[in-house]
Enzyme design. Structure first.
Site, PDB file in Angstrom:
ATOM      1  CG  ASP A   1      63.588  47.823   9.920  1.00  0.00           C
ATOM      2  OD1 ASP A   1      64.589  48.544   9.694  1.00  0.00           O
ATOM      3  OD2 ASP A   1      62.460  48.284  10.143  1.00  0.00           O
TER       4      ASP A   1
ATOM      5  N   GLY B   1      55.418  53.712  15.150  1.00  0.00           N
ATOM      6  CA  GLY B   1      56.635  53.747  14.350  1.00  0.00           C
ATOM      7  C   GLY B   1      56.790  52.414  13.693  1.00  0.00           C
TER       8      GLY B   1
ATOM      9  N   GLY C   1      53.484  50.490  12.424  1.00  0.00           N
ATOM     10  CA  GLY C   1      52.162  50.807  12.931  1.00  0.00           C
ATOM     11  C   GLY C   1      52.219  51.152  14.404  1.00  0.00           C
TER      12      GLY C   1
ATOM     13  CG  LEU D   1      53.177  49.729  24.743  1.00  0.00           C
ATOM     14  CD1 LEU D   1      53.582  48.301  24.476  1.00  0.00           C
ATOM     15  CD2 LEU D   1      53.624  50.143  26.137  1.00  0.00           C
TER      16      LEU D   1
END
Ligand SMILES: *[C@@H]1O[C@H](CO)[C@@H](O)[C@H](O)[C@H]1NC(C)=O
Ligand SMILES: *[C@@H]1O[C@H](CO)[C@@H](O)[C@H](O)[C@H]1NC(C)=O
Length: 685
Positions: A489, A372, A375, A369
């Site tokens: 994040d 980034g 992983g 998919l």
């Protein structure tokens, strides 16, 4: 199980030896100018180009891989050879190759370990000598190279890889410009005496080398591959014979050589001798000169003692048992996981690797998919329930901090909120952590914001809803759960959209995993450029308010449809927040709203979101609103306070310094950027 293998492997060796039969030497005809022969490689170094682990040992053995796991080695004859009839010609010329090779398992037959080797080696003809872009393990150092469409190869493959449609774990295959083989056959040879087929093990469990020949007839467009044990003349019937034109694949000039790679089990792939010719037979190899394999003396002594009078029926039985055991061990290895005592309590959240392997069809690239963050992410369908999931493979070598991380992951697994990506569980292998999430069919938000992958433009109403969704998810993490969870994040690429375009915040807590290994001297901050709050860059300490800072950047990103940091030609690196501030000062804030909306947006809502974006981006954490307040402002329950002139200049000043100091570095394990700051410089005063 391992103990049993000791006597069995020894018998196997004896059996193979008994089968060897007569010692006949093969000789070839005269050579021409486009040929070479190496009967041992002691003096060949200057003629060869080496890459990876490939080297010539003191004994003159060409070693492609040494006994290490997950490595690759390439060797090429330094001079390119002319493969087309004339320069710029179209038809590929005839050629022939002869070589002697050995695949030695890491652990020899007489130890307590089964005979296993990963992954294989190949004779290759490639357009260039640098193919180091290819992977190790099943790719054998060449199959996934971008040069593969111009590469011809004959592989000796000792692992069955379903993804590559391998027939078994002991086959020879022909590759003509594709990672899938054109033709393959279990290793063996047809005896000249009676035409019967004799199987051979590519793995040299008896410590003996094997001969191989690759012949191409340019006129008939026929490829033959032949195998034979040492001491047997080249059989007249090839193991593989295939009509295929190499003209479309081979380049005018090409390089001949070998590639080999190991996977999880260390092995040694060696070439003892090699000869090659274009338009003629391969020159004969001088058998007296070929180097010895490591430990071969020892092998022979042991074998002699065993050779006497053992009934063949028993060998066959043992052989069968051996193969079964090897298959079982291989299967065991494929699905091997790490489990420790402390994980027992997390039982229900633990997925088996086998289940995830099946769900993703062995992590096939067609199910990838995205890569980034931390992983690669694969789409999978759980075999039992048929549930669609996203499986994230995070490489993680140390166990440091892992226990805390997993307990956090599991407790996060209890977090349920419509605006969070649900974590379903995890699995752990050596050097790797697999996280299983709900599958989000519409992918990540950044693709829509920047029109990637042909995603449609998001209308204002959708953007405003997404902003509220994400705020609600983050608010839940900060205040609604029994303990405060800092996301660490927050960014557009971590916002995923489900089938109904409802936004879900993903990847929470993951950044933390890498915090533990951080060097305390220089504060490495895990996060992404443009989203890192000044105090986070300075102290490395994440808090709900550093999340709020990142959320502020996110608000501006969604409204303006621009990335948080832009490298400009004339003004260097420019932060989105500075741009918004400039417009704010000119009292024309609306002009920063994504122009692709063509004015179709709610002015009041856009103003709220932009102002809130600036407030959240405040350099002083104490001046930023909490997520609770953010929710109230977005819902219109509380009117937004005015930004003062002082706030504005302060914001602008600090942002400039922050942007200057945040040097983007790349961690080797991901595409995540880190800001490294020197204490004191960017205190914002
Ligand atoms: C081969 O083709 C290249 C490019 O098309 C050309 O520059 C070169 O002169 C050709 N060489 C010969 C021998 O025809
Ligand atoms: C390939 O093998 C066949 C026999 O099976 C033989 O007739 C043919 O000449 C061989 N071709 C080459 C190129 O060796």
């Amino acid at each position: 199980m391992n103990l049993l293998l000791l006597p069995m492997s020894s018998f196997l060796v004896a059996f193979v030896l008994l089968c060897l039969g007569l010692n006949l030497l093969g000789f070839c005809d005269a050579s021409n100018d486009k040929s070479f022969v190496f009967s041992g490689f002691a003096a060949a170094g200057a003629n060869l180009v080496f890459d990876g682990t490939a080297m010539v040992t003191q004994d003159g053995l060409l070693e492609l891989t040494n006994n290490e796991a997950n490595i690759k080695g390439h060797v090429f004859y330094r001079t390119p050879l002319q493969f087309k009839e004339s320069p710029n010609g179209t038809a590929a010329q005839s050629f022939s190759a002869a070589f002697i090779f050995a695949i030695l398992p890491a652990v020899s037959y007489n130890s307590n370990n089964p005979v296993i080797s990963t992954d294989g080696m190949a004779f290759i003809i490639a357009p260039r000598t640098n193919i180091s872009d290819a992977g190790a393990a099943q790719f054998m150092g060449f199959l996934d190279s971008v040069a593969m469409n111009q590469t011809f190869a004959v592989e000796m493959d000792t692992v069955q890889n379903m993804e590559l449609r391998d027939i078994d774990n002991n086959h020879v295959g022909i590759h003509n410009g594709s990672m899938f083989s054109l033709d393959s056959h279990p290793a063996g040879f047809y005896r000249d005496e009676d035409g019967t087929f004799n199987s051979l093990s590519l793995i040299s469990s008896d410590g003996k080398a094997m001969q191989a020949w690759v012949d191409y007839d340019g006129q008939a467009k026929q490829i033959n591959v032949t195998l034979a044990p040492m001491g047997v003349a080249k059989p007249s019937k090839p193991l593989l014979s295939n009509f295929s034109d190499l003209s479309a694949v081979l380049t005018d000039e090409a390089y001949v050589g070998f590639s080999a790679a190991t996977g999880p089990m260390p092995s040694q792939h060696c070439v003892l001798a090699w000869s090659f010719a274009v338009n003629g037979p391969a020159p004969p190899i001088d058998f007296k000169k070929i180097p010895k394999l490591p430990n071969s003396g020892h092998h022979e002594a042991l074998v002699k003692d065993l050779e006497i009078g053992l009934p063949i029926a028993a060998f066959v039985l043992i052989l069968a048992t051996c193969i079964t055991v090897i298959l079982l061990v291989r299967r065991h290895l494929t699905y091997a996981e790490l489990r420790e005592d402390w994980e027992v309590e997390f039982g229900p959240h633990r997925f088996s690797y086998k289940e995830l392997f099946k769900a993703t069809e062995g992590f096939k690239s067609k199910h990838l998919l995205g890569a980034g963050g931390f992983g690669k992410v694969y789409k999978g369908v759980l075999p039992k329930s048929g549930t669609e999931v996203a499986v994230k493979r995070v490489s993680h070598d140390s166990t440091q901090g892992l226990k805390e991380f997993i307990s956090e992951v599991v407790s996060i697994g209890h977090l349920r909120h419509r605006n969070l990506v649900q974590l379903l569980g995890y699995c752990r292998r050596k050097g790797e952590l697999l996280l299983v999430y709900d599958y989000m069919p519409n992918g990540s938000l950044d693709k829509y914001l920047y029109g990637e992958d042909d995603k449609p433009l998001l209308e204002w109403a959708q953007r405003f809803q997404i902003v509220k969704d994400v705020a609600s998810g983050l608010f839940y993490l900060h205040e609604k759960w029994q303990q405060v969870v800092v996301h660490r994040d927050v960014k557009a690429s971590n916002v995923l959209l489900d089938g109904g375009m409802v936004a879900h915040l993903g990847d929470f807590g993951l950044a933390r995993l890498y915090d533990h290994g951080a060097d305390l001297q220089t504060t490495h901050v895990v996060g992404t450029m443009g989203y890192i709050a000044p105090e986070l860059a300075r102290t490395g300490k994440a808090s709900p308010l550093t999340d709020v800072f990142a959320f502020g950047t996110f608000l501006l990103e969604v409204t303006c449809g621009r990335r948080p940091v832009v490298d400009t030609v004339h003004h260097g690196r420019k932060l989105l927040v500075d741009r918004v501030l400039e417009y704010w000062r000119r009292d024309s804030l609306e002009e920063t709203v994504d122009s692709r909306l063509q004015g179709n947006y709610n002015v009041d809502e856009a103003r709220i979101v932009l102002t809130l974006g600036l407030m959240c981006s405040h350099p002083f954490p104490g001046e930023r609103p909490t997520m609770r307040q953010v929710m109230q402002y977005l819902d219109g329950d509380v009117p937004l306070p005015e930004l003062t002139q002082a706030d504005k200049s302060l914001l602008s000043l600090t942002q400039k310094q922050t942007s200057f100091d945040q040097s983007a570095l790349q961690y080797p394990w991901s595409g995540t950027s880190i800001g490294t700051m020197t204490p004191g410089i960017s205190a914002g005063r």
